[in-house]
Design a protein around this motif. Structure first.
Motif, PDB file in Angstrom:
ATOM      1  N   PHE A 165       0.853  -1.186   0.000  1.00 32.67           N
ATOM      2  CA  PHE A 165       0.000   0.000   0.000  1.00 32.67           C
ATOM      3  C   PHE A 165       0.890   1.237   0.000  1.00 32.67           C
ATOM      4  N   GLN A 166       0.289   2.368  -0.419  1.00 30.55           N
ATOM      5  CA  GLN A 166       1.038   3.600  -0.629  1.00 30.55           C
ATOM      6  C   GLN A 166       0.616   4.707   0.333  1.00 30.55           C
ATOM      7  N   LYS A 167       1.448   5.716   0.433  1.00 30.29           N
ATOM      8  CA  LYS A 167       0.993   6.971   1.021  1.00 30.29           C
ATOM      9  C   LYS A 167      -0.187   7.475   0.193  1.00 30.29           C
ATOM     10  N   PRO A 168      -1.229   8.042   0.809  1.00 29.63           N
ATOM     11  CA  PRO A 168      -1.296   8.492   2.200  1.00 29.63           C
ATOM     12  C   PRO A 168      -1.926   7.499   3.175  1.00 29.63           C
ATOM     13  N   ASP A 169      -1.851   6.209   2.916  1.00 27.78           N
ATOM     14  CA  ASP A 169      -2.328   5.217   3.878  1.00 27.78           C
ATOM     15  C   ASP A 169      -1.573   5.411   5.197  1.00 27.78           C
ATOM     16  N   THR A 170      -2.321   5.551   6.280  1.00 23.80           N
ATOM     17  CA  THR A 170      -1.691   5.874   7.567  1.00 23.80           C
ATOM     18  C   THR A 170      -0.718   4.803   8.048  1.00 23.80           C
ATOM     19  N   ARG A 171      -0.917   3.571   7.576  1.00 15.79           N
ATOM     20  CA  ARG A 171      -0.059   2.477   8.060  1.00 15.79           C
ATOM     21  C   ARG A 171       1.397   2.639   7.634  1.00 15.79           C
ATOM     22  N   ILE A 172       1.634   3.308   6.510  1.00 21.31           N
ATOM     23  CA  ILE A 172       3.005   3.451   6.050  1.00 21.31           C
ATOM     24  C   ILE A 172       3.787   4.404   6.954  1.00 21.31           C
ATOM     25  N   TYR A 173       3.099   5.434   7.473  1.00 22.61           N
ATOM     26  CA  TYR A 173       3.740   6.361   8.402  1.00 22.61           C
ATOM     27  C   TYR A 173       3.936   5.692   9.764  1.00 22.61           C
ATOM     28  N   ALA A 174       2.946   4.911  10.166  1.00 22.64           N
ATOM     29  CA  ALA A 174       3.055   4.202  11.446  1.00 22.64           C
ATOM     30  C   ALA A 174       4.228   3.234  11.426  1.00 22.64           C
ATOM     31  N   ALA A 175       4.435   2.586  10.284  1.00 24.84           N
ATOM     32  CA  ALA A 175       5.576   1.673  10.152  1.00 24.84           C
ATOM     33  C   ALA A 175       6.886   2.420  10.324  1.00 24.84           C
ATOM     34  N   ALA A 176       6.961   3.620   9.768  1.00 22.92           N
ATOM     35  CA  ALA A 176       8.181   4.420   9.890  1.00 22.92           C
ATOM     36  C   ALA A 176       8.407   4.865  11.321  1.00 22.92           C
ATOM     37  N   LEU A 177       7.354   5.298  11.989  1.00 21.47           N
ATOM     38  CA  LEU A 177       7.486   5.710  13.385  1.00 21.47           C
ATOM     39  C   LEU A 177       7.945   4.539  14.252  1.00 21.47           C
ATOM     40  N   GLY A 178       7.439   3.352  13.935  1.00 29.59           N
ATOM     41  CA  GLY A 178       7.869   2.167  14.675  1.00 29.59           C
ATOM     42  C   GLY A 178       9.344   1.884  14.489  1.00 29.59           C
ATOM     43  N   ARG A 179       9.847   2.089  13.279  1.00 31.05           N
ATOM     44  CA  ARG A 179      11.275   1.884  13.028  1.00 31.05           C
ATOM     45  C   ARG A 179      12.123   2.899  13.785  1.00 31.05           C
ATOM     46  N   MET A 180      11.612   4.115  13.917  1.00 31.86           N
ATOM     47  CA  MET A 180      12.366   5.174  14.591  1.00 31.86           C
ATOM     48  C   MET A 180      12.250   5.103  16.112  1.00 31.86           C
ATOM     49  N   ARG A 181      11.191   4.467  16.575  1.00 36.17           N
ATOM     50  CA  ARG A 181      10.897   4.404  18.008  1.00 36.17           C
ATOM     51  C   ARG A 181      10.753   5.806  18.597  1.00 36.17           C
ATOM     52  N   LEU A 182      10.003   6.620  17.865  1.00 37.26           N
ATOM     53  CA  LEU A 182       9.722   7.982  18.293  1.00 37.26           C
ATOM     54  C   LEU A 182       8.229   8.218  18.216  1.00 37.26           C
ATOM     55  N   SER A 183       7.753   9.194  18.970  1.00 39.27           N
ATOM     56  CA  SER A 183       6.354   9.576  18.865  1.00 39.27           C
ATOM     57  C   SER A 183       6.168  10.444  17.630  1.00 39.27           C
ATOM     58  N   ALA A 184       4.931  10.538  17.174  1.00 44.91           N
ATOM     59  CA  ALA A 184       4.649  11.342  15.986  1.00 44.91           C
ATOM     60  C   ALA A 184       5.085  12.789  16.169  1.00 44.91           C
ATOM     61  N   LEU A 185       4.894  13.331  17.354  1.00 43.50           N
ATOM     62  CA  LEU A 185       5.226  14.732  17.611  1.00 43.50           C
ATOM     63  C   LEU A 185       6.723  15.024  17.463  1.00 43.50           C
ATOM     64  N   GLU A 186       7.543  14.004  17.623  1.00 42.68           N
ATOM     65  CA  GLU A 186       8.994  14.202  17.574  1.00 42.68           C
ATOM     66  C   GLU A 186       9.566  14.122  16.162  1.00 42.68           C
ATOM     67  N   VAL A 187       8.714  13.800  15.197  1.00 45.81           N
ATOM     68  CA  VAL A 187       9.199  13.527  13.838  1.00 45.81           C
ATOM     69  C   VAL A 187       8.713  14.581  12.851  1.00 45.81           C
ATOM     70  N   LEU A 188       9.638  15.025  12.017  1.00 45.39           N
ATOM     71  CA  LEU A 188       9.349  15.962  10.939  1.00 45.39           C
ATOM     72  C   LEU A 188       9.349  15.223   9.610  1.00 45.39           C
TER      73      LEU A 188
END
Length: 220
Positions: A165-188
């Motif tokens: 699946f592609q952006k803007p599917d929310t799961r692709i961003y969630a996968a990235a946040l999981g890899r970074m181990r950061l909260s959404a607020l901490e990521v640009l």
């Protein structure tokens, strides 16, 4: 974003149009003529027009079959099927599917290079967690990023072909946040597509900038 935004601990970039300037033409019949000629030497015989029509049809069918709202396919699998059906002698369809996808990309490529201002953004954020989230095909996009000296500078790269699946599917961003181990607020998130790279990340609580705005804000 405003002066009240929390500190940035991690940065996610889009790839094409943000870090890499690319131009391809997958409609030009010459793209398929080049690939058709190359396939002759791999044991596959298919006319350029048939190759174009079949590839376009198979991609459309595969996208529809996923049932996803923002579907993605692996193009190497599409080419593997086409090669298997049009082989003149015994072939390794899986291997040839991968090689055909890369040959197809090469035949369609009209321009490829690093966007210098965005490369300076990578330099600026080098001490932070950095990743890429791209609507792209790993089979050839990873090679391009490596050749341009970008891939190894990143903590990770997520391509839509990895997930189906592609952006803007929310799961692709969630996968990235999981890899970074950061909260959404901490990521640009930085990218060139307003919906995929600005609006969607912001809906998840991430900070986000259009790439041209980022160039201005960070003085690159």
């Amino acid at each position: 974003m405003s002066r009240r935004d929390p500190p940035v601990a991690g940065v996610l970039f889009d790839c094409y149009g943000t870090l890499i300037d690319v131009l391809t033409d997958e409609r030009d019949i010459e793209t398929y003529r080049c690939l058709s000629r190359w396939l002759i030497y791999q044991g596959v015989r298919i006319a350029p027009e048939d190759l174009r029509d079949l590839y376009t049809c198979r991609v459309g069918e595969a996208l529809e079959q996923t049932g996803e709202p923002y579907p993605e396919v692996r193009v190497e699998e599409i080419f593997a099927g086409i090669c298997a059906e049009h082989a003149v002698w015994e072939i390794d369809a899986k291997r040839l599917g991968i090689e055909s996808a890369r040959a197809f990309r090469a035949a369609s490529l009209r321009r490829l290079g690093v966007i210098k201002k965005s490369k300076r953004l990578l330099d600026l954020f080098s001490a932070k967690k950095i990743g890429v989230v791209s609507n792209g095909q790993r089979v050839f996009s990873e090679r391009e990023m490596r050749m341009l000296g970008i891939y190894d500078r990143l903590g990770f790269v997520i391509f839509s072909s990895d997930l189906g699946f592609q952006k803007p599917d929310t799961r692709i961003y969630a996968a990235a946040l999981g890899r970074m181990r950061l909260s959404a607020l901490e990521v640009l998130f930085i990218g060139d597509n307003p919906e995929n790279d600005v609006d969607a990340p912001r809906r998840l609580g991430m900070q986000a900038l259009h790439v041209e705005e980022a160039w201005t804000r960070y003085g690159v």
